[in-house]
Design a protein around this motif. Structure first.
Motif, mmCIF file in Angstrom:
data_model
loop_
_atom_site.group_PDB
_atom_site.id
_atom_site.type_symbol
_atom_site.label_atom_id
_atom_site.label_comp_id
_atom_site.label_asym_id
_atom_site.label_seq_id
_atom_site.Cartn_x
_atom_site.Cartn_y
_atom_site.Cartn_z
ATOM 1 N N MET A 1 1.005 -1.278 0.149
ATOM 2 C CA MET A 1 0.107 -0.102 0.039
ATOM 3 C C MET A 1 0.861 1.257 0.021
ATOM 4 S SD MET A 1 -2.850 1.390 -0.082
ATOM 5 C CE MET A 1 -4.190 0.239 0.407
ATOM 6 N N THR A 2 1.995 1.374 0.873
ATOM 7 C CA THR A 2 2.632 2.453 1.068
ATOM 8 C C THR A 2 3.589 2.659 -0.180
ATOM 9 O OG1 THR A 2 4.133 1.420 2.336
ATOM 10 C CG2 THR A 2 2.408 2.536 3.400
ATOM 11 N N THR A 3 4.133 1.732 -0.709
ATOM 12 C CA THR A 3 5.194 1.870 -1.868
ATOM 13 C C THR A 3 4.650 1.878 -3.156
ATOM 14 O OG1 THR A 3 5.606 -0.519 -1.647
ATOM 15 C CG2 THR A 3 6.943 0.849 -0.286
ATOM 16 N N GLN A 4 3.405 1.043 -3.401
ATOM 17 C CA GLN A 4 3.038 0.951 -4.747
ATOM 18 C C GLN A 4 1.596 1.743 -4.841
ATOM 19 O OE1 GLN A 4 4.156 -1.015 -7.350
ATOM 20 N NE2 GLN A 4 5.966 -1.458 -6.123
ATOM 21 N N LEU A 5 0.463 1.595 -4.171
ATOM 22 C CA LEU A 5 -0.804 2.119 -4.217
ATOM 23 C C LEU A 5 -0.878 3.401 -3.981
ATOM 24 C CD1 LEU A 5 -2.704 -1.260 -3.123
ATOM 25 C CD2 LEU A 5 -2.953 -0.059 -5.174
ATOM 26 N N LEU A 6 -0.524 3.908 -2.869
ATOM 27 C CA LEU A 6 -0.642 5.251 -2.301
ATOM 28 C C LEU A 6 0.221 6.282 -3.114
ATOM 29 C CD1 LEU A 6 -0.941 5.152 1.382
ATOM 30 C CD2 LEU A 6 -2.904 5.125 -0.171
ATOM 31 N N PRO A 7 1.553 5.811 -3.702
ATOM 32 C CA PRO A 7 2.360 6.733 -4.548
ATOM 33 C C PRO A 7 1.502 6.958 -5.913
ATOM 34 C CG PRO A 7 3.857 5.338 -3.394
ATOM 35 C CD PRO A 7 2.453 4.899 -2.973
ATOM 36 N N ALA A 8 1.108 5.754 -6.339
ATOM 37 C CA ALA A 8 0.329 5.795 -7.551
ATOM 38 C C ALA A 8 -0.821 6.859 -7.603
ATOM 39 C CB ALA A 8 0.208 4.636 -8.167
ATOM 40 N N ALA A 9 -1.660 6.531 -6.587
ATOM 41 C CA ALA A 9 -2.761 7.563 -6.145
ATOM 42 C C ALA A 9 -2.391 8.858 -6.023
ATOM 43 C CB ALA A 9 -3.643 6.773 -4.999
ATOM 44 N N GLN A 10 -1.345 9.253 -5.520
ATOM 45 C CA GLN A 10 -0.816 10.416 -5.196
ATOM 46 C C GLN A 10 -0.476 11.127 -6.673
ATOM 47 O OE1 GLN A 10 -0.722 12.223 -2.579
ATOM 48 N NE2 GLN A 10 0.489 14.132 -3.602
ATOM 49 N N ARG A 11 0.155 10.384 -7.574
ATOM 50 C CA ARG A 11 0.718 10.932 -8.790
ATOM 51 C C ARG A 11 -0.348 11.289 -9.645
ATOM 52 N NH1 ARG A 11 4.922 7.063 -8.143
ATOM 53 N NH2 ARG A 11 3.959 5.322 -9.167
ATOM 54 N N LEU A 12 -1.693 10.199 -9.568
ATOM 55 C CA LEU A 12 -2.755 10.442 -10.376
ATOM 56 C C LEU A 12 -3.610 11.588 -9.767
ATOM 57 C CD1 LEU A 12 -4.958 9.542 -12.270
ATOM 58 C CD2 LEU A 12 -6.253 8.242 -10.303
#
Length: 466
Positions: free
Chosen positions: A193-204
């Motif tokens: 969650m903290t290394t893959q999903l949330l960073p991708a959501a932040q970039r989006l």
């Protein structure tokens, strides 16, 4: 029968043929452009001819003014409509994806700590977060603009989310069997969650917010071409009326006055309407969108802090921070709590009415309560009383004053603040868009009326020469 005289030397000369035209064409005839210029020059030598030229130029300038106004205002209406109906909703959806993912991570860790006593409310919250994130990802994929980076982040999120939920379910099932491996599964899920999903959501979220600000700038930019052509048309109309006055000693030409009035109305409508629209959009950005961004960031920080607090008990010191001394998840909790407090301070400063300040103030009070209860739970955990620490973190029927209850207060207050600022944004942005309503159509109609009036006014003068 006559015969041609022989050429000198006794040889008969060739029969006379047509002469070749001189270079440059037939004498007396030029190109179409040259002929047109010549006609204009000839017309300009007489007063009726000059009046016809003046009328045509005035009508063309007024029509050009209307056409440029319609073009520029249509572009700004489209941009403002995108702000209200497309860019900001997509930015809000991206923030909601981020928030739903962070909340799902928090709910999963809370349910893990409760074990077999996991409440239906916590489980439903986790499932609702995952369902909401999935739905919003589908919506984003269907509606986001053709931007490669956004589509790449959406694809990454769509790919990684099922893996995350699979790890959570594995952790939950293993934990209910009483096996310690469940904690490892949950920690790995949190790492995903903290290394893959949330960073991708932040970039989006950043990409969609960037497009929102681009639409803001497009909608708020001044229609300089329209204003310039409008002033040029008015200057030409003023010159034509002054010329008419000097030649006829008549103060007013009704047609030219009507054309001037139509042009002035369009120019004033353009300036006032765009000023009001610009003001509304600026208010939407400063009082709505900026506050929404700060509140969304604060809410995400609170969710991540809560996940870190829960995982501190799950890991029980098994994962260390970079200093190899302190607990990683407790360090994450403190870091996210600092971000939360900083965000709330900024949100309180940006709130410009009691309805906006009240929930933020309640969140600030909730954070202070949360810090106190977390400190007490941490103290119990450090002295080896895990059960007491667990109760102080997640609470039970007898202990309502848990850190989880304080977190719920903070989260509910932030949700209320976000809802209020969203309403403020929508109100201001729609007001700005409404100020441009009818302007393009009005400019087109008045331009046609103004051009016709100018031609009629010049025609009135021409009739005096018949």
């Amino acid at each position: 029968m006559t015969t041609r005289a022989p050429a000198p030397g006794g040889a008969a000369g060739p029969p006379a043929g047509p002469q070749a035209p001189p270079p440059g064409g037939l004498p007396g005839r030029g190109t179409a452009w040259a002929e047109g210029v010549e006609r204009l020059r000839a017309a300009a030598t007489t007063e009726p001819g000059r009046l016809r030229i003046i009328g045509a130029v005035l009508a063309a300038l007024i029509v050009l003014f209307g056409a440029v106004s319609v073009w520029e205002i249509a572009a700004r209406v489209t941009a403002a409509d995108d702000v209200v109906g497309r860019s900001q909703p997509l930015s809000a959806d991206a923030a909601s994806i981020y928030r739903s993912l962070a909340d799902a991570d928090t709910a999963s860790s809370s349910g893990f700590l409760a074990g077999a006593q996991e409440s239906r409310e916590v489980r439903r919250r986790y499932e609702a977060d995952i369902a909401n994130a999935s739905k919003l990802l589908v919506n984003a994929a269907a509606n986001t603009r053709a931007d490669e980076d956004s589509r790449r982040q959406i694809a990454l999120l769509s790919e990684q989310l099922p893996r995350y939920t699979g790890l959570v379910e594995q952790a939950r099932a293993t934990n209910r069997q009483g096996l310690p491996l469940g904690g490892a599964y949950l920690r790995y899920a949190n790492e995903q969650m903290t290394t893959q999903l949330l960073p991708a959501a932040q970039r989006l979220y950043e990409a969609e917010t960037g497009r929102l600000y681009t639409d803001y700038d497009d909608a708020r930019s001044w229609p300089l071409a329209s204003i310039g052509t409008g002033l040029l048309a008015l200057a030409a109309l003023a010159w034509a009326q002054r010329r008419n006055y000097r030649r006829t000693n008549r103060v007013f030409n009704h047609g030219l006055v009507a054309a001037t009035a139509a042009s002035v109305v369009v120019l004033l409508w353009l300036a006032v309407g765009h000023t009001v629209a610009r003001s509304g959009l600026s208010e939407a950005r400063s009082d709505g969108q900026e506050s929404l961004k700060v509140l969304n960031d604060a809410r995400i920080a609170s969710l991540q802090a809560r996940a870190g607090e829960n995982l501190t008990l799950v890991a029980r010191g098994a994962v260390l921070a970079e200093d190899a001394k302190s607990d990683k998840y407790d360090a994450d909790f403190r870091s996210n709590l600092e971000q939360l407090e900083s965000g709330l301070s900024t949100a309180l400063r940006l709130a410009d009415d009691p309805a906006g300040k009240t929930p933020v103030t309640a969140a600030v009070d909730g954070v202070e309560q949360w810090k106190q209860r977390h400190a007490a739970a941490r103290e119990s955990d450090l002295r080896g009383d895990y059960e007491a620490a667990l109760t102080q973190v997640i609470g039970d029927d007898r202990h309502k004053d848990s850190s989880g209850a304080a977190f719920d207060t903070v989260d509910a207050s932030l949700e209320q603040a976000v809802a209020h600022e969203q309403q403020e944004f929508t109100r201001a942005a729609r007001g700005g868009l409404g100020a441009l309503g009818g302007l393009a159509t009005g400019a087109a109609v008045l331009a046609v009326v103004g051009a016709a009036a100018a031609l009629l006014g010049i025609g009135r003068r021409l009739s005096e020469y018949r």
